[in-house]
Structure formats: structure tokens, C-alpha cells
Design an enzyme around this catalytic site. Structure first.
Site, PDB file in Angstrom:
ATOM      1  CD  GLU A  56     -58.591  -7.606  95.954  1.00 15.54           C
ATOM      2  OE1 GLU A  56     -58.668  -6.833  95.850  1.00 15.54           O
ATOM      3  OE2 GLU A  56     -57.636  -7.497  96.070  1.00 15.54           O
ATOM      4  CE1 TYR A 139     -56.351  -2.088  95.701  1.00  9.47           C
ATOM      5  CE2 TYR A 139     -58.099  -2.660  95.703  1.00  9.47           C
ATOM      6  CZ  TYR A 139     -57.054  -3.103  96.278  1.00  9.47           C
ATOM      7  OH  TYR A 139     -56.985  -4.244  96.882  1.00  9.47           O
ATOM      8  CG  ASP A 157     -55.095  -1.743 100.013  1.00  7.91           C
ATOM      9  OD1 ASP A 157     -53.882  -0.759 100.310  1.00  7.91           O
ATOM     10  OD2 ASP A 157     -55.623  -2.493 100.956  1.00  7.91           O
TER      11      ASP A 157
END
Length: 367
Positions: A56, A139, A157
Site C-alpha cells: 500500500e 486511505y 482510492d
């Protein structure tokens, strides 16, 4: 169809069904090196939080295709968060070189150390706790919590923004639309398999729900999407007009030895490209190209004691907030230390240096 008819068409649609997306994901998911597939999950394999976190961070503002090799290389070199925490920052920056947005690499190291020092090598399991770690925002915290720990939290996203904006025809322009988009995603996220749901939304946005030519007939949400019902899918998400990026100018100074070695320096520990390797350069003058800027002005900041010749052409590079044009100057030196700070990088070692893309372009200019 007028706006009133469009609204009537949207209101008559059935509710969006998360299970339809999960069924689609079970058949059409992407096979990614950091992901546990639905089939693997059925036999008890669970996501590794270290892998999820690493991927990520790398995927922030970077494509899946660009990240795959870097992810594999990092795992080969640092298989655990403890080993990454124990690494030298310079080694991490070298391994990260070319991936861009280098503050991510520095925060990656800080976060690994925090996980080891404060959490005994175990990642916190909730989005709220994860946000306390370096380099982890809303996020990323939500993505790790949902994918690695099954927390039913909204993961949003860019791809998911597009899907939600189309499903509910959210007319506010980004970034103002982020709040209602997140609220809709929170309501849509199921308690069962929230991580798979988030990844399914990512895959849907990367494939069928594309920006310009969405394949609505194949979408698991077909028949429930408000934008599809009225045929204005490509309008969403609505985006505010982009501001024009300024163009900055500067100079880069190549100092070469007769055997091909190149003199490199380490950039300051703060600011853009902090702590990365580089060739010496001038300041980057915040003026638009061609508007009264003297290309030789930057030569005044060339390292003293060397005779530089200007090369034909320029290196161009685009950062998030501005374009950069660099004039290239070259000098020869066989001194053991032509400048007070820096080192000679041998020809076969340059590829392994922590050179960001802009300086790699400079090094490879006219070669």
C-alpha cells in the site's frame, strides 16, 4: 432526457448489492504478489500485514505494474518488518530509487522502526491505531485494516472514487466530493469480507469501470448504477479545473573522472528528494521558461575550481506541483576530492546509487 427524467430514472433503480461484486471478484480478481486470493482464503491462508502495508505504501500515486518488481525485491532483501527496521536508510533509498515520491521510503523506514519499537513487531489492527504510525494516512490505514484485519472500514482510492461517484451520480466536484463518496462507501462496505470488497472495488475500477470507456454491460453493478441508467458515466467523478503547473529552471553539474567515474553528493535531509543521491546542481529558479530567465544565471552556482562546458539540450522532468528544466554542464577532474562533500561513483556502481529519476536522466543525458 432532461434532468428531471434522469433523476426519476436513477430513483427507480434497485439498491447496489455488495454480494454481486464479491461474486465477480471471486472469478475475476487480479493475481498480485501481495494479495491472498479468494481460493487461498478458503483454505485458511490469511494476508500478511507486513505485505499489505508494504504494497500500500508503494502503490501510493504509483501503478501496480511499476510496483510489482520493487515489492518482490524488498521482500527478498527484507522479509520481515524487523529486518526492514534494522536496515540503513541509505540502503532503503537505493532500493527505492526510480519509484518516486521518496518521502514514502523514509516514512517506510520510520514506520517499520515504530512497529518494532512500540508494537513488538506487530501492526495495530484498526484504522484508528494504524493512523498513528509514520506515513500512514486515512486511505492507507483503512486499506491495511480492511485487507489484513477484516475491519469493515471504508477504503477509498482514485478508482473507488470513480465507481462511487458513478453509482450515485455525485455531482459535487473533487475534492469536495470526497466526503459524500466516503460516506456512500462506508454504507456499502459489508461486515463480511470487507478486505475482499475493497480489493474488488479496486479491481473493478482498474478494469471495467475505466475513466473513458467503461464496460457497463459486464459490470456486476449494471442495473443499479445511476450514471449508467442515464448514460452519463464518463462525466463522473466531476473534477475541479486543474491549475497550470509552473516551470522552474536550473542547472546540473556533471563532474567526470577520466575512467568514467561520476562525482555524486547527498541532498539535504529535508525538502524535495531529501537524502537522495544527486549530481551537484543549482537552485531551481521559480520562473517560467522563456520569461526573462538567463540560462547561464545558474552557472554562478557551479562548484568552484572546475571549468564547466554547457551541453546542448536540456533535461525535463515533471514533479507533482511543477515542471523542471535543467541545463547540463560538464567538467573533468581527476582530483581525489573535487568538492568538500561527496564521493566518486564508479561506472559499474552508478546503477545501484539512490538516484531519483530526475538525476538519473541527468546522468544518462546524451549517453
Amino acid at each position: 432526457m432532461n434532468e428531471a427524467d434522469r433523476n426519476d430514472a436513477a430513483l427507480s433503480l434497485p439498491a447496489v448489492d455488495p454480494s454481486a461484486l464479491l461474486a465477480w471478484y471471486d472469478r475475476h480478481h487480479r493475481n498480485l504478489p501481495w494479495r491472498v486470493s479468494p481460493a487461498d482464503a478458503t483454505v485458511g491462508i490469511v494476508p500478511d500485514p507486513y505485505h499489505v502495508w508494504l504494497s500500500e505504501i508503494m502503490l501510493q500515486q504509483t501503478t501496480v505494474g511499476a510496483v510489482k518488481d520493487y515489492f518482490t525485491a524488498f521482500l527478498d532483501r527484507w522479509p520481515s518488518v524487523e529486518e526492514l527496521a534494522a536496515a540503513q536508510e541509505d540502503d532503503i533509498l537505493k532500493a527505492w530509487a526510480g519509484l518516486g515520491y521518496y518521502s514514502r521510503a523514509r516514512n517506510l523506514h520510520k514506520c517499520a522502526r515504530a512497529v518494532v519499537a512500540l508494537h513488538d513487531g506487530r501492526f495495530p489492527q484498526t484504522a484508528a491505531e494504524l493512523k498513528s504510525l509514520p506515513g500512514i494516512g486515512d486511505y492507507t490505514a483503512a486499506a491495511i485494516a480492511a485487507i489484513a484485519f477484516d475491519e469493515p472500514v471504508a477504503v477509498v482510492d482514485g478508482n473507488i472514487e470513480r465507481i462511487i461517484a458513478r453509482l450515485y451520480r455525485i455531482d459535487e466536484a473533487l475534492p469536495a466530493a470526497k466526503k459524500p463518496i466516503r460516506e456512500k462507501m462506508a454504507l456499502l462496505t459489508p461486515n463480511a469480507r470487507p478486505g475482499d470488497f475493497a480489493q474488488a472495488m479496486m479491481d473493478l475500477g482498474a478494469s471495467l469501470c475505466s475513466p473513458k470507456k467503461p464496460a457497463c454491460a459486464l459490470c456486476p453493478f449494471t442495473g443499479s448504477c445511476e450514471a449508467e441508467a442515464v448514460g452519463d458515466m464518463v462525466r463522473y467523478p466531476v473534477k475541479a479545473a486543474k491549475k497550470e503547473k509552473p516551470t522552474r529552471r536550473g542547472a546540473a553539474f556533471l563532474i567526470r573522472r577520466a575512467d568514467g567515474a561520476l562525482w555524486l553528493i547527498k541532498r539535504p535531509g529535508k525538502g524535495l528528494l531529501a537524502s537522495m543521491s544527486a549530481v551537484p546542481s543549482s537552485n531551481w529558479f521559480d520562473k517560467r521558461a522563456g520569461e526573462g530567465f538567463d540560462p547561464d544565471k545558474a552557472l554562478e552556482q557551479a562548484p568552484a575550481g572546475l571549468r564547466f562546458a554547457r551541453k546542448t539540450g536540456q533535461v525535463s522532468h515533471t514533479f507533482t506541483h511543477f515542471h523542471l528544466l535543467l541545463d547540463i554542464y560538464e567538467a573533468s577532474s581527476d582530483l581525489p576530492r573535487p568538492l568538500d562533500e561527496g564521493w566518486w561513483s564508479e561506472p559499474d556502481a552508478i546503477r545501484g546509487e539512490a538516484l531519483p529519476t530526475v538525476f538519473r536522466k541527468v546522468v544518462e543525458f546524451d549517453q
